[in-house]
Design an enzyme around this catalytic site. Structure first.
Site, PDB file in Angstrom:
ATOM      1  N   ARG A 239      23.852  -7.179  -0.291  1.00 57.54           N
ATOM      2  CA  ARG A 239      24.175  -5.976  -1.073  1.00 57.54           C
ATOM      3  C   ARG A 239      23.007  -5.667  -2.001  1.00 57.54           C
ATOM      4  NH1 ARG A 239      29.413  -3.936  -1.472  1.00 57.54           N
ATOM      5  NH2 ARG A 239      28.220  -2.237  -2.384  1.00 57.54           N
TER       6      ARG A 239
ATOM      7  N   TYR B  89      25.384 -11.372  -6.507  1.00 53.31           N
ATOM      8  CA  TYR B  89      24.892 -11.854  -5.214  1.00 53.31           C
ATOM      9  C   TYR B  89      23.656 -12.686  -5.483  1.00 53.31           C
ATOM     10  CZ  TYR B  89      28.284  -8.837  -3.107  1.00 53.31           C
ATOM     11  OH  TYR B  89      29.481  -8.269  -2.734  1.00 53.31           O
TER      12      TYR B  89
ATOM     13  N   GLU C 136      34.949 -16.706   7.271  1.00 52.45           N
ATOM     14  CA  GLU C 136      34.445 -15.389   7.657  1.00 52.45           C
ATOM     15  C   GLU C 136      34.452 -15.285   9.182  1.00 52.45           C
ATOM     16  OE1 GLU C 136      33.089 -12.619   6.089  1.00 52.45           O
ATOM     17  OE2 GLU C 136      33.570 -13.416   4.110  1.00 52.45           O
TER      18      GLU C 136
ATOM     19  N   CYS D 241      40.909 -20.417   0.297  1.00 54.83           N
ATOM     20  CA  CYS D 241      39.676 -20.410   1.077  1.00 54.83           C
ATOM     21  C   CYS D 241      39.990 -19.934   2.487  1.00 54.83           C
ATOM     22  CB  CYS D 241      39.066 -21.809   1.152  1.00 54.83           C
ATOM     23  SG  CYS D 241      38.596 -22.493  -0.437  1.00 54.83           S
TER      24      CYS D 241
ATOM     25  N   ARG E 109      37.991 -25.221  -9.349  1.00 51.82           N
ATOM     26  CA  ARG E 109      38.915 -26.157 -10.009  1.00 51.82           C
ATOM     27  C   ARG E 109      38.150 -27.023 -11.014  1.00 51.82           C
ATOM     28  NH1 ARG E 109      43.209 -23.681  -9.188  1.00 51.82           N
ATOM     29  NH2 ARG E 109      44.156 -23.727  -7.141  1.00 51.82           N
TER      30      ARG E 109
ATOM     31  N   ARG F  69      31.439 -16.366  -0.065  1.00 52.80           N
ATOM     32  CA  ARG F  69      31.753 -15.123  -0.770  1.00 52.80           C
ATOM     33  C   ARG F  69      32.994 -15.340  -1.623  1.00 52.80           C
ATOM     34  NH1 ARG F  69      29.867 -13.714   4.323  1.00 52.80           N
ATOM     35  NH2 ARG F  69      28.456 -11.928   4.433  1.00 52.80           N
TER      36      ARG F  69
ATOM     37  N   ARG G 145      33.280  -8.898  -6.894  1.00 52.08           N
ATOM     38  CA  ARG G 145      32.793  -9.561  -5.692  1.00 52.08           C
ATOM     39  C   ARG G 145      31.564 -10.384  -6.000  1.00 52.08           C
ATOM     40  NH1 ARG G 145      33.166  -7.676  -0.491  1.00 52.08           N
ATOM     41  NH2 ARG G 145      32.207  -9.689  -0.191  1.00 52.08           N
TER      42      ARG G 145
END
Length: 119
Positions: free
Chosen positions: A114, A106, A76, A73, A62, A88, A6
């Site tokens: 996080r 992050y 959220e 894509c 890409r 994210r 992540r």
């Protein structure tokens, strides 16, 4: 083994340039910190907060050589009070690393999402 990694980055503005720069930095950091090549990547899901509409985050991947990697894509959910301007990613990868050695990334303001695992 298949693992997921992540990451997130808060971009400076809703501009094509800011989105591409932020996602380039994020994807590069994920790849470097996990010693990955594009051949190790199965797929990547990118999400962006609803305030980012100027470019698809996948375009940055890409441009980094993810030509035959499936990318998608999505937006959220619009949670009141959520951190703005965040992209994210969740990458599915092939690696011999155990789960506890995967480096989640992050960056910038997204580190606040996080604090337990932010790099």
């Amino acid at each position: 083994m298949v693992r997921a990694v992540r990451g997130a980055v808060q971009v400076e503005a809703d501009t094509r340039e800011a989105i591409l720069a932020g996602v380039t930095e994020l994807v590069t950091a994920v790849m470097e910190r996990n010693a990955l090549t594009t051949d190790d990547v199965i797929s990547v899901i990118f999400t962006a907060t609803p305030d980012l509409t100027s470019e698809f985050p996948a375009l940055a991947a890409r441009k980094l050589g993810f030509h035959d990697v499936p990318l998608i894509c999505a937006s959220e959910i619009d949670v009141p009070g959520a951190l703005p301007r965040v992209v994210r990613l969740m990458a599915h990868i092939e690696t011999a690393r155990p789960r506890q050695e995967i480096q989640h990334v992050y960056l910038k303001g997204a580190a606040a999402l996080r604090v337990d695992i932010a790099q």
